[in-house]
Design an enzyme around this catalytic site. Structure first.
Site, PDB file in Angstrom:
ATOM      1  N   GLU A   1       3.307  -2.002  -5.140  1.00  0.00           N
ATOM      2  CA  GLU A   1       2.470  -3.488  -5.222  1.00  0.00           C
ATOM      3  C   GLU A   1       1.453  -3.243  -5.911  1.00  0.00           C
ATOM      4  O   GLU A   1       1.030  -4.102  -7.019  1.00  0.00           O
ATOM      5  CB  GLU A   1       2.278  -3.995  -3.820  1.00  0.00           C
ATOM      6  CG  GLU A   1       3.610  -4.281  -2.999  1.00  0.00           C
ATOM      7  CD  GLU A   1       3.960  -3.201  -2.108  1.00  0.00           C
ATOM      8  OE1 GLU A   1       4.398  -3.508  -0.962  1.00  0.00           O
ATOM      9  OE2 GLU A   1       3.852  -2.072  -2.520  1.00  0.00           O
TER      10      GLU A   1
ATOM     11  N   CYS B   1      -1.698  -2.802   1.088  1.00  0.00           N
ATOM     12  CA  CYS B   1      -0.900  -3.844  -0.006  1.00  0.00           C
ATOM     13  C   CYS B   1      -1.007  -5.275   0.244  1.00  0.00           C
ATOM     14  O   CYS B   1      -1.268  -6.105  -0.737  1.00  0.00           O
ATOM     15  CB  CYS B   1       0.401  -3.355  -0.381  1.00  0.00           C
ATOM     16  SG  CYS B   1       0.776  -1.793  -0.982  1.00  0.00           S
TER      17      CYS B   1
ATOM     18  N   HIS C   1       0.929   2.730  -4.338  1.00  0.00           N
ATOM     19  CA  HIS C   1       2.000   2.173  -3.955  1.00  0.00           C
ATOM     20  C   HIS C   1       2.785   1.068  -5.062  1.00  0.00           C
ATOM     21  O   HIS C   1       1.697   0.870  -5.852  1.00  0.00           O
ATOM     22  CB  HIS C   1       1.699   1.338  -2.609  1.00  0.00           C
ATOM     23  CG  HIS C   1       1.499   2.225  -1.222  1.00  0.00           C
ATOM     24  ND1 HIS C   1       1.342   1.579  -0.254  1.00  0.00           N
ATOM     25  CD2 HIS C   1       1.529   3.651  -1.248  1.00  0.00           C
ATOM     26  CE1 HIS C   1       1.031   2.546   0.805  1.00  0.00           C
ATOM     27  NE2 HIS C   1       1.212   3.813   0.032  1.00  0.00           N
TER      28      HIS C   1
ATOM     29  N   CYS D   1       2.713  -2.759   3.090  1.00  0.00           N
ATOM     30  CA  CYS D   1       1.986  -2.130   4.181  1.00  0.00           C
ATOM     31  C   CYS D   1       0.744  -2.847   4.585  1.00  0.00           C
ATOM     32  O   CYS D   1       0.203  -3.840   3.489  1.00  0.00           O
ATOM     33  CB  CYS D   1       1.502  -0.659   3.777  1.00  0.00           C
ATOM     34  SG  CYS D   1       0.329  -0.687   2.545  1.00  0.00           S
TER      35      CYS D   1
END
Length: 366
Positions: free
Chosen positions: A61, A93, A59, A84
């Site tokens: 982040e 995250c 992801h 998330c």
């Protein structure tokens, strides 16, 4: 500078705009996951950034935090989508943000995934991370139009595409009624959708490859989905070419064991699907099955018959209508004036796409 109405500064907006640009650049290439942009800021300077990786993982982040080779402690993180907070194929995250000891997280819009929706702010706040949301949300909501639709409806986002002559005729077996510039746009549409639905009639008549042939985007060719109740598709069709490594799915209701065996030998996924009382497939049920297979966005490239049926059932979320400058004579041609008229009536918004197509025209309905 900020006002009482606006809890964000001009610098906040600038940093979020960078995150938005990152998300837009990767949009359509992150599989079933949304494309997210993330920017890490310390002392009013960007120290790191990231966007969701190809096919959705890692992801944004995680990438942005890892890209900063120095400490993230005390940083402000700008991210387009709520981080998330659930365990999936990767850890949440929120955990990465907490572990990095960032001071503040500013995200634009909530994640419509029920596993994270409005949960991250509470988790981060409990861990003494100041959290704000809503920054440039009107811009960002446009990025997640497809994603939000699929999460809300458990149904794929469907884009239609059709090309005709200037006098609104199409000709079977004529692959290239439009010019090379229009075809390039078509290939780009293919690259941004996970699936491409067509019929055996289109495959047998036009013998298209149905892949993306833009340099660098070939790997984003969609999964090909064919409607073929009686398995009439030709075995020497170009979509079965060994160079086309994308998955092919055929929905059928055939008992032709010999044809089934030959198609399975080619690595084709065959789905024996129930027909309705009229002996035809229910297209809505087909798309529900497609969604369950993990395909969240579908481009429909087929003949006028399926297009008409889908318009009747209001299955299209948006539609691209290519119109060549060429004229065709009416003999043995299919008139699609009724399709254009239905598009004009059914969609609230339409505009000519502002891109160079030479003498072709492209109307986008949405």
């Amino acid at each position: 500078m900020s006002t009482k109405k606006d809890k964000f500064t001009s610098k906040d907006r600038s940093f979020m705009q960078i995150a938005i640009n990152l998300a837009v650049n990767r949009s359509g290439y992150t599989g079933s996951n949304p494309s997210v942009g993330c920017v890490v800021v310390k002392n009013n300077d960007v120290v790191s950034f990231g966007s969701t990786n190809i096919n959705g993982r890692p992801h944004a982040e995680t990438i942005a935090l890892n890209n900063n080779k120095k400490s993230n402690k005390g940083a402000t993180v700008y991210v387009t989508l709520e981080p998330c907070s659930h365990y999936g194929k990767t850890p949440p995250c929120t955990k990465a943000l907490i572990k990095s000891k960032v001071k503040k997280v500013i995200y634009s819009v909530e994640d419509s995934d029920s596993r994270s929706f409005k949960k991250s702010k509470k988790i981060l706040t409990l861990n003494k991370i100041t959290t704000k949301s809503g920054l440039l949300k009107n811009k960002v909501n446009k990025i997640y139009k497809k994603y939000n639709f699929t999460k809300k409806n458990n149904f794929p986002y469907i884009t239609g595409k059709l090309a005709s002559s200037y006098n609104l005729l199409i000709e079977k077996g004529n692959k290239y009624i439009t010019n090379q510039y229009s075809r390039m746009v078509s290939h780009q549409l293919r690259s941004k959708n996970q699936g491409l639905l067509t019929s055996f009639i289109t495959v047998n008549t036009d013998n298209p490859k149905l892949n993306c042939r833009i340099n660098g985007l070939e790997k984003f060719s969609p999964t090909i989905i064919v409607i073929d109740r009686d398995l009439q598709i030709k075995l020497n069709s170009l979509i079965f070419n060994k160079m086309n490594k994308k998955k092919i799915i055929i929905f059928h209701k055939s008992k032709n064991l010999s044809k089934i065996k030959k198609l399975k030998t080619k690595g084709i996924t065959l789905i024996n699907f129930k027909t309705e009382k009229d002996n035809y497939f229910d297209l809505k049920k087909i798309f529900q099955k497609i969604y369950k297979l993990g395909i969240n966005s579908v481009l429909v490239e087929c003949g006028s018959n399926i297009t008409r049926k889908m318009l009747l059932k209001n299955l299209f979320n948006e539609f691209y209508f290519f119109r060549s400058n060429k004229m065709l004579n009416k003999r043995q041609k299919i008139n699609v004036l009724d399709i254009k008229s239905k598009l004009d009536k059914k969609f609230k918004n339409k505009n000519f796409v502002n891109t160079y197509l030479d003498k072709d025209k492209l109307m986008h309905y949405y």
